[in-house]
Structures are given as C-alpha cells and as structure tokens.
Design an enzyme around this catalytic site. Structure first.
Site, PDB file in Angstrom:
ATOM      1  N   TRP A 185       0.869  -1.169   0.000  1.00 28.89           N
ATOM      2  CA  TRP A 185       0.000   0.000   0.000  1.00 28.89           C
ATOM      3  C   TRP A 185       0.912   1.227   0.000  1.00 28.89           C
ATOM      4  O   TRP A 185       1.813   1.350   0.834  1.00 28.89           O
ATOM      5  CB  TRP A 185      -0.860  -0.057   1.264  1.00 28.89           C
ATOM      6  CG  TRP A 185      -1.809   1.068   1.469  1.00 28.89           C
ATOM      7  CD1 TRP A 185      -2.701   1.583   0.568  1.00 28.89           C
ATOM      8  CD2 TRP A 185      -2.005   1.787   2.688  1.00 28.89           C
ATOM      9  NE1 TRP A 185      -3.430   2.580   1.169  1.00 28.89           N
ATOM     10  CE2 TRP A 185      -3.035   2.720   2.476  1.00 28.89           C
ATOM     11  CE3 TRP A 185      -1.432   1.732   3.959  1.00 28.89           C
ATOM     12  CZ2 TRP A 185      -3.491   3.595   3.465  1.00 28.89           C
ATOM     13  CZ3 TRP A 185      -1.889   2.600   4.944  1.00 28.89           C
ATOM     14  CH2 TRP A 185      -2.907   3.523   4.688  1.00 28.89           C
ATOM     15  N   ASP A 222       0.086  -5.568   9.558  1.00 28.71           N
ATOM     16  CA  ASP A 222      -0.973  -4.634   9.207  1.00 28.71           C
ATOM     17  C   ASP A 222      -2.165  -5.509   8.821  1.00 28.71           C
ATOM     18  O   ASP A 222      -2.117  -6.215   7.810  1.00 28.71           O
ATOM     19  CB  ASP A 222      -0.537  -3.737   8.049  1.00 28.71           C
ATOM     20  CG  ASP A 222      -1.572  -2.662   7.724  1.00 28.71           C
ATOM     21  OD1 ASP A 222      -1.291  -1.765   6.911  1.00 28.71           O
ATOM     22  OD2 ASP A 222      -2.695  -2.710   8.293  1.00 28.71           O
ATOM     23  N   LYS A 244     -12.932  -1.402   6.523  1.00 22.82           N
ATOM     24  CA  LYS A 244     -13.562  -2.253   5.517  1.00 22.82           C
ATOM     25  C   LYS A 244     -14.503  -3.270   6.127  1.00 22.82           C
ATOM     26  O   LYS A 244     -15.640  -3.430   5.676  1.00 22.82           O
ATOM     27  CB  LYS A 244     -12.498  -3.013   4.692  1.00 22.82           C
ATOM     28  CG  LYS A 244     -11.771  -2.150   3.688  1.00 22.82           C
ATOM     29  CD  LYS A 244     -10.683  -1.353   4.346  1.00 22.82           C
ATOM     30  CE  LYS A 244      -9.750  -0.721   3.357  1.00 22.82           C
ATOM     31  NZ  LYS A 244      -8.788   0.163   4.054  1.00 22.82           N
TER      32      LYS A 244
END
Lengths: 422, 458
Positions: free
Chosen positions: A152, A233, A269
């Site tokens: 990311w 993460d 999310k």
C-alpha cells in the site's frame, strides 16, 4: 465599533508593509496527487455514463453503491444522541480496544488474561501504523523497516514522515503473479538480525497474494531465527476468506511460535466504518508491567497528534461486538461481502477466458481479498481509463469490490482489448 | 508463562537503549544447535520450533509521566469526599455539574440518522461543506479573504490535530523557524511543537503581580525574536489565564508582528464561548486578516459545540493569493495522509448541518450565549463571595476581568495543594480553575477555600 475606525487609521501604515505582501509561501509547490485517492477524484469528474470505479478499496454492493451494514445502522440507532461526547481517555475506548484485541489474539487468549498487550485506539489503520512508526523511531532510533514490494503506497509515506529508514523485501512475483517465496525467505535471512518487518496479515494490498499456512510457518521460523520484529498490518480481517478467525491465522502462528508482535487493526472495511477512522494499535509485551509502560508511551505520542481519538466509531464497534446477536449479524454480513467479491473474481476470470484472452487469468481467483493485481502495465491502465472510462491505480490494481454483475462484462471486454496483443 | 527463550540474535543492535537480554551469551547458531537448546519443542512441519517467550525489543521503554491536566480528573474520581469539586479539565458542565450535549447537536444527529447517509471516506482535506462553514464562521462570509478564495482550509482532529498539521507544515517549509508561545500556555502546545520538530521559546504573558497581562514584556519578547518567527496567539479566552489583550493591545501586537515579519498563528478553541458572540470572539483574527497579513488559524469545536470527543476542528491558512492557497492546501493534505489518511466524518457532519441550517444556527447561538452566560454569572458570584468574605482588602477584580472557561487564581503550587488536600478542590498546579466546573451553589465554599489558601498558606 471602535475597531473599524482603528482599521481605517491602520490602512496607511499597511502601505508601508505593502512590500511585505509578497507571500511567505512562494516555495510551496503543489503536491502530487495521491495515487489512490486521486483516482476517485478523477472518476467523480468524468461525465461518461459507462464509467467504472475500481480504484479505491471501498466496498460496493452489486449495484455499485456504498454499503452501511445493518448491524451498524442498528448500533447507530441505539447510540444516537444518548451519550455525551466527553473526551475519551488518550488510549481511546477501553471497551472497543478489548473487543478488538479478542478478534486479533483470540477470544480466550492468555495474553489478554495476563494483560501483556499494550493497546490503544487509533485513527484506523493509518493512525495505528503511524503511531507504531513514531514509537519505533523514538525507542529504537537505529532501526529500519522492511516493507514488501509492492505494498500500500501510504506505508512508504508513513514510515518516511516518521523518519524511519526503509528497506524492501521481495514479495510479489510478476512472472507467476503469485508469491516470490524464495526471494522473501532470502531477504529475511539476509537482513541484519533484529530488523523490523512489515507484514500484511491477510488479503495483501495491492496484490491479493497471501502466503499459504505452510509458508507462514516457514516465514515465522525464519523471522524468529534472525530475531526480527514482526509488525502486522491487518486491514481486512473477515474480508479475505469471510471468516475472521481464519484470516487471523498468520498472526496466531506467530503468537504460538513465541514472537512478540505488533498489530495494526482497522474497521474501515470489515465494518464499513471508513470515514469514522476506527482502529487499534497493539504490541505484545513480556509482561503486564512492560505493557503498561509501552501503553503510556504510545499515549504520549498520541497526545501531541490529536490528544484523544474520536468517540463515534468505537461506540458503534463496541455496541456491535458487545451484543451477541449484533455480533452474529456482523459476521454474516462480513461473510456476505467476502462471498460477493469471491463471486466477482470467478465471474471476471470466466468472462476473460470466454473472450479468448491469450493470457492466463488464474491469478484473479488465486488472489484473495479486495484487490486483484492484474499484471497490466501503466500504459494499459491509461488506455483503460482514457478509452473505456475505467478507473484504477496505475500499478494495475483492480478493486474487486467495485466489480458488479452489471459491469463485469464491460470490464472484461475492456481488459481484453488492452491486453490481447500483449 | 513458559521458559524464557534466549534471543537467537547473535549481533546486538547498536541502540542507545540497553537490551540486556539479547546480550546474554551471544549464541552463534546453526540449525542443529537451535533444536538442542530448548526443552519444550513442538513439531511444525519439518522443523522443530519452541513455544516460548521472546525477549522484547522494547525492554528499555520507561513509564511516561501522567498528563498534568487529565491526571487531575483521575484524582478527582478517586476522591470519596462529598464536598469534592472538579475544577480541572476544561469541559463545560451545567448548573447541576453534569456534562452537556447541546440540543442542536441532538437535533443534527437525529437528522443524520434519518437521512441514513453512508460512511465513506472523506477526502484527505475533510468534508467540503464543513470546511466552507468553518472558514466563514471564523472570518465572516463576506470577508475578502473568503471571497477571494485566499484561505486554505483543511479539516483537522480538533484543535490538537489542526495545530499539529500546521506545526508539521512549518517544520517542512520553514526549517529552523521558531515558534513563540505565551508563558504560560496550554500544556500541549509545547508537546506539539516538540514532536513536530519545531524549536520554540516563550514570550512573557502573565503578570503575577497584577494577575493580568504583562503587555510590555509580551511586546518586547516578540520584538526580540528572530525575524520570521511564528507567534502563537490565543484568539480569545486565553488558556490557562483567561486574560485577553484589549482591542488596542491587539493593534499593537499586530504592529510589532508586521514590523518583525513574523507570522501570526492563532489558536481559536473558544469562539463564541468567551463573550457569547461568535463574531466578537473572532475580532482579533479578523483584525490581522484585515491588515492583509498571512496567518495560520487552528479551530476547535470541542467546547463551543460540546463535540469534545468527536475531534472536529480545522487548520486555516490565509495567503496573499488563491493560487498559493491551492498549493498550500495540497501540501497540508500530504502531511495528513501519513498521519491518519482522512479525518473522521461524524463531527464534521454535525457542524455542517448546524451551521448550514438557519434555524439550527440560531438555536446554536442561543445555546452558546446560555453557556457563556452561566460562566459569567458564576464569575460574578465568585467575585461577590470573595469580596464579602475576605476582609484583607485584596483586589479580586481579576476574576471579572478574565474571560472564558478558565481563571488564573494567582495561587501558587503549595497553595493549590492546600486547595486539594484540605478543601478537596481539584485543579491544576499552575493555579488554574475551570469555571465551567463551578456552579452558583458552590461559590461560597470555593471562596472559603481560596481565601484560606491565599492567606494562610505560603
């Protein structure tokens, strides 16, 4: 008011300072557009009726609409206007943090019982990563962070602004559109002992390529052998396979192997709480005393950043996770989202194969989570955008959450067009 | 827990923090040696693993000191005395000393619930409707800086987050530039500049002799600072003293700042809360803007809309051209992205809904007047009580001259300890009391405590 006459008197002396009207900020250049969020901006500005947004990783239903989960709506009804908005403690909502740790470490985790986890509420995943990076800088100033290639994009920004030097390790294998396992293991072995490694717990962003359970065990072994620190993460727990317990597998392997890990968790999310910015940073410590000290230092970093974190999001989270019925509803809804995405992966691959594409599209269904690393080049992506009004990031990452039964055919066609002569 | 595993690292990192465990017997390892080292093993695939505890990389992490302000509330909670009074943190309380959710906020939340809006990410700069509303509230909708689009506004995490963004911007674009902060000031200001890497020094502000403003000292110190410094000013209701410059003094402060090519940096945490009027409380900021100066302004809605825990505020930068504003905004975004990506949505929507609806906006103004009014009443009652009870002839009028949520009593550290230990009045050690935590019924008790501490304790 007396002020206005004073202003009039002042205007003559402002002329003296007129030369000062040149700006302080001449040297400020326009910042480059954020590669991910800039895509949505461009999409919104496009008037074409055929436009498709498979850029940002925000879930959409089969009509391409954003979704607020039912469990969230119910939680909101319960909390609306009832509670006052007094400051949370610097570490955030204790209740929410407790529930969140259970998700990552396990409902009955001994680490929770022994109070060995230093944890604070964070500004979603970004905030958790940033707090950790700042903490790493402050308490291990000589350390680097090893970041997978690719990752990311904001990971680079976070550790850079925290002034922690970055190294990379092999991850994605372009030839197979899968994991470069040998390269990964080599890099772990070659890194100086005691290095810090950033790992995606599940549903790797942007590739969707995750190690298998066997591979995770090997990775854990090698990392342990070099005494490295593993920072996970985890932004997609529940979203990858549909089962949060399963998606936490990598973390549980590391915990079993005795690592003292760090974890960034996000509800953006999996609970659809994107704009609420709810997350958690946790560090597993040797004992309760150390956990208390570490937590106090994390709070010390948070105080000059935002004092204390926002209350609304965690109220929703703890309402849901604290009520067995709502929690079950949430689990069903998360599975529903994951299943829809898995369905769209199958559909996209089948469409491309039916069109007679010369390339293999296996990777679409091999990869997992919200994203698919298509393997398309930036030039092909540009064609998709300019000719077909399809918006995605230039690294070829497709957000499967933006694919619907309504647009999968159009998308497959367009991808076929730009790749058939590749 | 199980046996402690010796670290398998053979090289100790060259860190200044001692990690004693990793130095223990620097073990050189081959795979054979590894599996023989430990008693407890668990087969994992083809490799033997040990389930044991790693030594921590963060062994050297010491306990951070408790926060001086938030620690007061904790001590208050722990006290069992029925007379206890919490004059610590600056959160508004009703006359019944209860937290207060504004009626307009409840209405706005219900509207939002009915509309059932989604929770998508805001853009990095925050909610557009909020940014527009907040800038207009601060400068006035028909202010030239707004009309000419010369303000770069980015939604921030309340006052703290907005200040931090600005400090980070200063560090990046004005490396080496100094921030000047008042002595005293809100405790977190120095933490913010420290963590952002901006050097700072203090300018004189509070005069203990007059329990008022050391104006001469303030001007002198601003003048003496290196050219191009960032001067942090409290827009209204100075925290912790409650002492604000007069309009005339503001003019002179603006003069010296222009003279030294400094940049004014306002912290506006109490707009509307000081006098009860949003416009009046913005006068200082508007004065500087009217002079054509470039300035920074951090805003917070924690107090004036009671949205404390929603973390809603903004950083505004006034520039000389709209073009510069666009560029500056883009760079502020670039600082925000690796901090938190985009700001929380809930508080922004509440503010935008209230300010955007004429009825709700009027109601808000009325509620704010009520809150500010309650504090003024309490100040008056406290002053009256002190004058009535204290026969020494001491001048207590500073209580009436000061403005906003706080009052600097002039009590020193030992005296405030007496306040807490003998009278169970919880306050910060610098002598600051939060009037928002006081009601009319307790004014007499508080007067007794203050008079006792002032006269009988040194």
């Amino acid at each position: 008011m007396a002020l206005s006459t004073k202003l009039f008197q002042r205007s003559s002396s402002t002329a003296v300072f007129g030369a000062r009207s040149m700006s302080w900020w001449r040297s400020v250049q326009p910042a480059p557009k954020d590669p991910i969020l800039g895509v949505t901006e461009a999409f919104l500005a496009d008037p074409s009726p055929n436009k498709v947004n498979v850029g940002v990783g925000a879930y959409r239903d089969d009509n391409g609409k954003p979704v607020v989960l039912e469990c969230v709506r119910e939680a909101e009804r319960r909390v609306a206007g009832k509670l006052n908005m007094e400051y949370l403690p610097m570490g955030g909502s204790v209740k929410m943090v407790e529930e969140t740790l259970k998700l990552a470490y396990g409902e009955t985790s001994e680490f929770l019982k022994d109070k060995r986890i230093a944890a604070v509420q964070s500004l979603s995943g970004t905030g958790a990563c940033r707090l950790f990076a700042d903490f790493q800088k402050r308490f291990r100033p000589d350390s680097n962070i090893y970041i997978p290639v690719p990752t990311w994009a904001n990971h680079h920004n976070i550790w850079r602004d925290a002034q922690v030097p970055q190294r990379t390790f092999h991850y994605y294998h372009p030839e197979t559109k899968g994991l470069d396992f040998a390269g990964l293991i080599d890099d772990i072995k070659n890194a100086p002992s005691g290095s810090f490694f950033l790992l995606h717990a599940c549903a790797h962003n942007p590739t969707g390529v995750d190690p298998s359970e066997e591979q995770w065990k090997e990775i854990s072994y090698e990392i342990k052998g070099k005494g490295h620190f593993a920072f996970f993460d985890m932004a997609y727990q529940g979203f990858a396979s549909g089962d949060p317990e399963r998606d936490a597998k990598a973390i549980r392997i590391f915990l079993k192997d005795g690592h003292l890990i760090g974890i960034s968790q996000s509800y953006a999310k999996n609970m659809g709480l994107y704009g609420q910015r709810v997350g958690c940073l946790s560090l597993l410590c040797e004992d309760e005393k150390q956990a208390v000290a570490v937590k106090s230092q994390l709070q010390q970093l948070a105080r000059p950043m935002y004092s204390n974190p926002p209350v609304h999001g965690p109220l929703i989270v703890s309402t849901i996770l604290g009520d067995p019925d709502l929690k079950n509803l949430w689990l069903r809804e998360v599975k529903g989202m994951a299943d829809r995405i898995i369905g769209m992966r199958t559909a996209l691959r089948e469409n491309l194969e039916k069109l007679g594409s010369p390339i293999s599209w296996e990777h679409i269904t091999n990869q997992i989570g919200m994203f698919c690393y298509s393997g398309m080049t930036p030039e092909q992506v540009d064609r998709l955008t300019n000719e077909f009004h399809i918006y995605l990031t230039r690294n070829g990452r497709i957000s499967m959450a933006g694919v619907t039964t309504g647009n999968v055919g159009y998308l497959a066609n367009a991808i076929h067009e730009v790749t058939k002569s590749a | 827990m199980a046996s402690t595993m010796l670290s398998l690292a053979s090289v100790s990192p060259s860190s200044s923090i001692s990690i004693h465990d990793t130095h223990k017997g620097k073990i050189k390892l081959g795979s054979l040696e590894r599996s023989n080292l430990f008693l407890k093993t668990e087969p994992v695939g083809r490799v033997s693993m040990v389930a044991a505890v790693n030594t921590s990389r963060f062994d050297g992490v010491t306990m951070a000191p408790p926060d001086p302000i938030l620690g007061v509330s904790e001590a208050f909670k722990a006290s069992t005395n029925e007379k206890k009074l919490n004059l610590g943190v600056g959160a508004y309380r009703t006359e019944e000393l209860q937290p207060y959710v504004l009626t307009v906020v409840k209405k706005a939340e219900n509207l939002m619930l009915q509309r059932g809006e989604n929770k998508e990410y805001l853009p990095i700069e925050g909610l557009a409707a909020f940014n527009q509303a907040t800038a207009e509230l601060l400068f006035g909708a028909d202010n030239p800086v707004i009309k000419e689009q010369r303000v770069a506004t980015v939604q921030g995490l309340s006052g703290t987050g907005s200040l931090r963004l600005a400090a980070a911007f200063i560090e990046r674009y004005f490396p080496g530039a100094k921030a000047l902060i008042s002595s005293p000031t809100w405790g977190n200001h120095k933490n913010i500049f420290n963590d952002a890497g901006v050097p700072w020094s203090e300018y004189r502000y509070y005069d203990p002799k007059t329990v008022g403003l050391d104006f001469e000292g303030m001007i002198a110190d601003i003048k003496a600072a290196p050219e191009g410094s960032f001067v942090l000013l409290h827009g209204c209701a100075h925290n912790p003293t409650g002492i604000d410059p007069t309009p005339d003094q503001w003019e002179k402060i603006a003069d010296v700042i222009q003279e030294k090519n400094h940049i004014p940096f306002f912290d506006v945490a109490y707009q509307g809360f000081a006098s009860g009027s949003l416009d009046a409380d913005a006068a200082s900021v508007r004065l500087f803007a009217a002079r054509g100066m470039e300035l920074l302004v951090a805003q917070s809605y924690s107090k004036n809309l009671g949205l404390y825990a929603e973390r809603i505020g903004a950083i505004n930068v006034v520039l000389t051209s709209s073009d510069t504003a666009v560029r500056v905004k883009s760079q502020l975004k670039r600082l925000a992205r690796p901090m938190y990506s985009n700001p929380p949505i809930h508080g922004a929507k509440i503010v935008a809904n209230i300010v955007g609806d004429p009825t709700l906006f009027s109601e808000w103004k009325a509620e704010m007047e009520m809150m500010a009014g309650r504090i003024k009443n309490v100040r008056q009652k406290l002053f009256d009580s002190l004058c009535a009870k204290d026969k020494s002839g001491k001048d207590w009028s500073f209580i009436l001259k000061q403005i906003g949520m706080f009052s600097f009593t002039g009590l020193n550290k030992t005296q405030t300890e007496n306040m807490t230990n003998k009278w169970h009045v919880f306050m910060t050690k610098d002598g600051r009391i939060s009037l928002a935590g006081l009601n009319l019924a307790k004014c007499e008790y508080l007067s007794d405590a203050i008079i006792d501490s002032y006269h009988n304790v040194s």
